[in-house]
Design an enzyme around this catalytic site. Structure first.
Site, PDB file in Angstrom:
ATOM      1  N   HIS A  92      33.448  30.253  36.605  1.00 58.03           N
ATOM      2  CA  HIS A  92      32.410  31.122  37.133  1.00 58.03           C
ATOM      3  C   HIS A  92      31.292  30.264  37.710  1.00 58.03           C
ATOM      4  CE1 HIS A  92      33.932  34.634  34.499  1.00 58.03           C
ATOM      5  NE2 HIS A  92      34.441  34.685  35.731  1.00 58.03           N
ATOM      6  N   THR A 152      36.241  27.670  43.290  1.00 54.89           N
ATOM      7  CA  THR A 152      36.499  26.623  42.284  1.00 54.89           C
ATOM      8  C   THR A 152      37.387  25.539  42.881  1.00 54.89           C
ATOM      9  OG1 THR A 152      36.322  28.187  40.435  1.00 54.89           O
ATOM     10  CG2 THR A 152      37.464  26.116  40.012  1.00 54.89           C
ATOM     11  N   SER A 187      39.232  33.969  46.288  1.00 56.26           N
ATOM     12  CA  SER A 187      38.119  33.891  45.340  1.00 56.26           C
ATOM     13  C   SER A 187      38.351  34.898  44.215  1.00 56.26           C
ATOM     14  CB  SER A 187      36.809  34.189  46.072  1.00 56.26           C
ATOM     15  OG  SER A 187      35.727  34.147  45.160  1.00 56.26           O
ATOM     16  N   GLY A 188      37.838  34.574  43.031  1.00 51.88           N
ATOM     17  CA  GLY A 188      38.063  35.444  41.878  1.00 51.88           C
ATOM     18  C   GLY A 188      37.785  36.909  42.135  1.00 51.88           C
ATOM     19  N   ASP A 245      41.930  35.964  40.500  1.00 51.45           N
ATOM     20  CA  ASP A 245      42.343  36.044  39.093  1.00 51.45           C
ATOM     21  C   ASP A 245      43.662  36.788  38.960  1.00 51.45           C
ATOM     22  OD1 ASP A 245      38.936  36.607  37.893  1.00 51.45           O
ATOM     23  OD2 ASP A 245      39.984  34.785  38.504  1.00 51.45           O
ATOM     24  N   ASP A 286      31.744  32.377  32.257  1.00 56.76           N
ATOM     25  CA  ASP A 286      30.321  32.492  31.922  1.00 56.76           C
ATOM     26  C   ASP A 286      30.139  33.713  31.022  1.00 56.76           C
ATOM     27  OD1 ASP A 286      27.266  32.976  33.931  1.00 56.76           O
ATOM     28  OD2 ASP A 286      27.625  32.970  31.761  1.00 56.76           O
ATOM     29  N   HIS A 293      34.035  41.712  38.623  1.00 56.75           N
ATOM     30  CA  HIS A 293      35.490  41.810  38.466  1.00 56.75           C
ATOM     31  C   HIS A 293      35.923  41.585  37.021  1.00 56.75           C
ATOM     32  CE1 HIS A 293      34.365  37.684  38.999  1.00 56.75           C
ATOM     33  NE2 HIS A 293      35.583  37.230  38.816  1.00 56.75           N
ATOM     34  N   ASP A 301      39.491  42.199  36.022  1.00 55.85           N
ATOM     35  CA  ASP A 301      40.444  41.143  36.431  1.00 55.85           C
ATOM     36  C   ASP A 301      40.421  39.988  35.440  1.00 55.85           C
ATOM     37  OD1 ASP A 301      40.154  41.228  40.096  1.00 55.85           O
ATOM     38  OD2 ASP A 301      40.449  42.817  38.608  1.00 55.85           O
ATOM     39  N   ARG A 350      44.200  38.499  28.877  1.00 55.99           N
ATOM     40  CA  ARG A 350      45.199  39.266  28.120  1.00 55.99           C
ATOM     41  C   ARG A 350      46.612  38.761  28.427  1.00 55.99           C
ATOM     42  NH1 ARG A 350      48.749  43.337  28.059  1.00 55.99           N
ATOM     43  NH2 ARG A 350      48.700  43.594  30.345  1.00 55.99           N
TER      44      ARG A 350
END
Ligand SMILES: O=C(CO)COP(=O)(O)O
Length: 136
Positions: free
Chosen positions: A8, A37, A54-55, A60, A80, A87, A90, A96
């Site tokens: 993050h 990232t 991007s996330g 993700d 973070d 999101h 996500d 999980r």
């Protein structure tokens, strides 16, 4: 090994420091990352990183899909915990799925360092026997 690198925004400096320190280990493996990232890691270290979206734009979930196909061996995700993320669903899904498929997952620097040393000692070599397998 296939390794996902995610951070993050408030953890971007940490992931750059981490990948710089552990470059001698990481460069032996296939690296994947969410968009920003991955960009920052490549710029700082010269490591070759496959970048997804991007996330918040699905990165993700793209990494989660690899996990669900047993095509990801480790996730280093410096998240973070003090900032709400748009999101969040996500992020929760990715964590999980890491547990569903028993993928080594680090959500902080300390755990990430443990995983790097274990990886370098060959303690994750068992992962090569589960690549591409689907649960019965
Ligand atoms: O938001 C992220 C993971 O949830 C990270 O995405 P970026 O690497 O594109 O900043």
């Amino acid at each position: 090994m296939k390794i996902a690198l995610i951070a993050h925004d408030k953890k971007k400096k940490d992931i750059v420091q981490f990948t710089t320190a552990y470059k001698p280990i990481l460069e032996k493996h296939e690296l994947f990352a969410t968009g920003t990232t991955g960009k920052k890691i490549m710029e700082a270290t010269g490591l070759n990183v496959h970048r997804f979206q991007s996330g918040p734009y699905g990165g993700d979930q793209q990494i989660g899909a690899l996990i669900a196909n047993n095509e990801m061996d480790m996730v280093i995700f410096f998240r973070d915990p003090l900032t709400a993320q748009p999101h969040e669903p996500d992020i929760s899904a990715l964590i999980r799925l890491s547990d569903v498929y028993e993928i080594p997952l680090a959500t902080n620097m300390a755990t990430g360092e443990l995983l790097m040393h274990a990886l370098d000692r060959g303690e994750l070599n068992w992962r090569q026997f589960v690549h591409g397998k689907k649960d019965d």
